[in-house]
Motif scaffolding. Structure first.
Motif, PDB file in Angstrom:
ATOM      1  N   TRP A  62       1.162 -46.895 -12.816  1.00  0.00           N
ATOM      2  CA  TRP A  62       1.311 -47.196 -11.459  1.00  0.00           C
ATOM      3  C   TRP A  62       0.727 -46.443 -10.392  1.00  0.00           C
ATOM      4  N   TRP A  63       0.638 -45.101 -10.633  1.00  0.00           N
ATOM      5  CA  TRP A  63       0.073 -44.134  -9.688  1.00  0.00           C
ATOM      6  C   TRP A  63      -1.425 -43.943  -9.740  1.00  0.00           C
ATOM      7  N   LEU A  64      -2.083 -43.876 -10.927  1.00  0.00           N
ATOM      8  CA  LEU A  64      -3.222 -43.338 -11.059  1.00  0.00           C
ATOM      9  C   LEU A  64      -4.268 -44.343 -11.055  1.00  0.00           C
ATOM     10  N   PRO A  65      -5.447 -44.191 -10.372  1.00  0.00           N
ATOM     11  CA  PRO A  65      -6.735 -45.206 -10.487  1.00  0.00           C
ATOM     12  C   PRO A  65      -7.056 -45.142 -12.138  1.00  0.00           C
ATOM     13  N   TRP A  66      -7.450 -46.333 -12.535  1.00  0.00           N
ATOM     14  CA  TRP A  66      -7.796 -46.434 -13.781  1.00  0.00           C
ATOM     15  C   TRP A  66      -9.038 -45.495 -13.965  1.00  0.00           C
ATOM     16  N   SER A  67      -9.877 -45.588 -13.213  1.00  0.00           N
ATOM     17  CA  SER A  67     -11.031 -44.457 -13.437  1.00  0.00           C
ATOM     18  C   SER A  67     -10.604 -43.044 -13.638  1.00  0.00           C
ATOM     19  N   GLN A  68      -9.480 -42.302 -12.750  1.00  0.00           N
ATOM     20  CA  GLN A  68      -9.067 -41.172 -13.140  1.00  0.00           C
ATOM     21  C   GLN A  68      -8.324 -41.089 -14.322  1.00  0.00           C
ATOM     22  N   LEU A  69      -7.455 -42.127 -14.804  1.00  0.00           N
ATOM     23  CA  LEU A  69      -6.668 -42.181 -15.797  1.00  0.00           C
ATOM     24  C   LEU A  69      -7.461 -41.987 -17.276  1.00  0.00           C
ATOM     25  N   THR A  70      -8.723 -42.509 -17.194  1.00  0.00           N
ATOM     26  CA  THR A  70      -9.346 -42.597 -18.259  1.00  0.00           C
ATOM     27  C   THR A  70     -10.671 -41.533 -18.458  1.00  0.00           C
ATOM     28  N   GLN A  71     -10.541 -40.417 -17.604  1.00  0.00           N
ATOM     29  CA  GLN A  71     -11.278 -39.452 -17.627  1.00  0.00           C
ATOM     30  C   GLN A  71     -11.238 -38.429 -18.906  1.00  0.00           C
ATOM     31  N   PRO A  72     -12.115 -38.042 -19.567  1.00  0.00           N
ATOM     32  CA  PRO A  72     -11.819 -37.007 -20.904  1.00  0.00           C
ATOM     33  C   PRO A  72     -11.807 -35.883 -20.213  1.00  0.00           C
ATOM     34  N   ALA A  73     -10.848 -34.778 -21.191  1.00  0.00           N
ATOM     35  CA  ALA A  73     -10.654 -33.372 -20.698  1.00  0.00           C
ATOM     36  C   ALA A  73     -11.857 -32.693 -21.242  1.00  0.00           C
ATOM     37  N   LEU A  74     -12.845 -32.624 -20.485  1.00  0.00           N
ATOM     38  CA  LEU A  74     -13.962 -31.716 -21.073  1.00  0.00           C
ATOM     39  C   LEU A  74     -14.154 -30.522 -20.396  1.00  0.00           C
ATOM     40  N   GLY A  75     -13.466 -29.970 -19.439  1.00  0.00           N
ATOM     41  CA  GLY A  75     -13.378 -28.657 -19.055  1.00  0.00           C
ATOM     42  C   GLY A  75     -12.005 -28.153 -18.456  1.00  0.00           C
ATOM     43  N   PRO A  76     -12.036 -26.992 -18.197  1.00  0.00           N
ATOM     44  CA  PRO A  76     -10.723 -26.651 -17.494  1.00  0.00           C
ATOM     45  C   PRO A  76     -10.227 -27.204 -16.466  1.00  0.00           C
ATOM     46  N   GLY A  77      -8.760 -27.488 -16.595  1.00  0.00           N
ATOM     47  CA  GLY A  77      -8.085 -28.317 -15.624  1.00  0.00           C
ATOM     48  C   GLY A  77      -8.107 -29.764 -15.828  1.00  0.00           C
ATOM     49  N   GLY A  78      -8.491 -30.176 -17.024  1.00  0.00           N
ATOM     50  CA  GLY A  78      -8.868 -31.781 -17.173  1.00  0.00           C
ATOM     51  C   GLY A  78      -7.323 -32.318 -17.192  1.00  0.00           C
TER      52      GLY A  78
END
Length: 393
Positions: free
Chosen positions: A141-157
């Motif tokens: 509901w809250w997060l844009p799809w583009s943000q929700l589907t980002q991989p955790a490739l670095g610190p803070g992912g």
């Protein structure tokens, strides 16, 4: 109610009838005495020839369910006496979980977990289970799809999906709730099993003896022969699987502590490399819990059903499913954190973890605390008796 007459799954259990049946069976055991070497339950029962409800609770949780007494009992079903100590005491244990739980509305949830045959209670249980995935739905509901589907490739992912302060606050709140609820429930149990008995004094030596008893699970050895779950040479398996499960919990707890130290002191932000200490500890802990949960489930399916209280089945299944949901979602997050599925997996895992903590006071996992206090009571009473004997000598 007789242990020779199994309770139909889904049927409510009459607590008064269960207590009366326990008193009848323990009276027979006190006269017979054949099983006294298997575990301390029978010696403790002899010291309580007319047990009240608190005494029965104490004896029920002192039993570790090795089930050797059923295999050895000459009065076990189909004998007319129908003596079935494992099933009778297991039934009392499940009733106690609901009777002593705090706050009291959790008793309905506990019974819902026990009695999956009741449609109304099952609906309540199902709603709470589905509530575990609320964080996943809120993420949608809250997060844009583009943000929700980002991989955790670095610190803070991870924290681009769930901010670190929110993640910690929810974890502390749900775990704190579980500890408070279980703590109050155990205090009520401790007072009940001590009612009418001589006061016992807590000592360090008594406490250390109890911790060793629990770490070694010595009362699961059935007097040396091991458990009789499977009627096979796998008799010690249940004892080992319980210890693996505890070791898995400890590894995961250690992983959390190390990760917190790295974050706050070393300023190293998750996600950490595969070979790092927090990840290795978490991976080992998850695999140990996965193996032990599946192993215990497999053993239960092989156990002589005569030794089991049928109404406990729902509670055991739900506890296993909750644990598997936490473990498998955590392992999936570790494997696919570098992909676009990371955000969804993180939300699902957090939902299962927070839900696990919220439901912990109404789950079978509380049995560890009840058993600890019963063994502690046993050890302290034995030390009182030894001290009295020494003074008289």
């Amino acid at each position: 109610m007789s242990a020779a007459e199994p309770v139909v799954e889904g049927a409510a259990v009459d607590a008064s009838a269960a207590a009366t049946e326990a008193q009848r069976i323990l009276a027979i055991c006190n006269i017979c005495g054949y099983c006294n070497g298997f575990c301390p339950v029978f010696d403790a029962a002899r010291e309580r020839p007319a047990p009240h409800r608190g005494d029965l609770s104490y004896l029920a949780h002192l039993c570790h369910a090795c089930r050797n007494c059923l295999e050895s009992c000459q009065y076990a079903p189909p004998h007319a006496f129908g003596v079935n100590v494992p099933r009778t005491l297991e039934r009392l244990r499940w009733l106690d979980y609901a009777d002593y739980v705090w706050p009291k509305p959790l008793a309905r949830l506990m019974r819902a977990g026990m009695v999956l045959g009741s449609k109304a209670d099952f609906a309540l249980f199902l709603k709470l289970f589905l509530a575990m995935i609320v964080p996943l739905l809120m993420g949608f509901w809250w997060l844009p799809w583009s943000q929700l589907t980002q991989p955790a490739l670095g610190p803070g992912g991870f924290y681009r999906i769930v901010p670190f302060p929110l993640m910690v606050c929810l974890g502390v709140a749900t775990l704190g709730w579980a500890l408070l609820s279980i703590g109050v429930s155990l205090v009520r149990f401790w007072r009940a099993i001590g009612g009418g008995r001589p006061a016992v004094r807590l000592t360090w030596s008594g406490l250390s003896a109890v911790l060793w008893d629990l770490a070694s699970l010595r009362h699961l050895d059935g007097g040396g022969a091991g458990c009789t779950d499977s009627h096979s040479p796998l008799a010690p398996a249940r004892r080992w699987l319980h210890q693996l499960l505890v070791l898995g919990f400890l590894c995961c707890f250690a992983a959390t502590v190390v990760a917190a130290f790295w974050h706050h002191v070393l300023e190293r932000v998750a996600p950490y490399p595969i070979g790092s200490l927090p990840v290795v500890l978490g991976l080992v802990g998850g695999l140990l819990m996965l193996a032990s949960a599946l192993g215990l489930w497999w053993l239960r399916r092989r156990t002589n059903p005569l030794a089991l209280a049928p109404e406990r089945k729902g509670g055991e299944i739900s506890a296993t499913l909750w644990l598997l949901a936490v473990v498998l979602s955590g392992l999936a997050l570790l494997v696919w954190r570098g992909t676009s599925a990371m955000g969804l997996l993180l939300l699902a895992h957090l939902g299962f973890v927070y839900g696990f903590f919220l439901l912990l006071p109404a789950s079978k996992f509380v049995h560890a605390g009840y058993r600890l206090l019963a063994v502690l009571r046993l050890r302290l009473e034995q030390r009182n008796i030894d001290a009295d004997t020494s003074r008289r000598g």
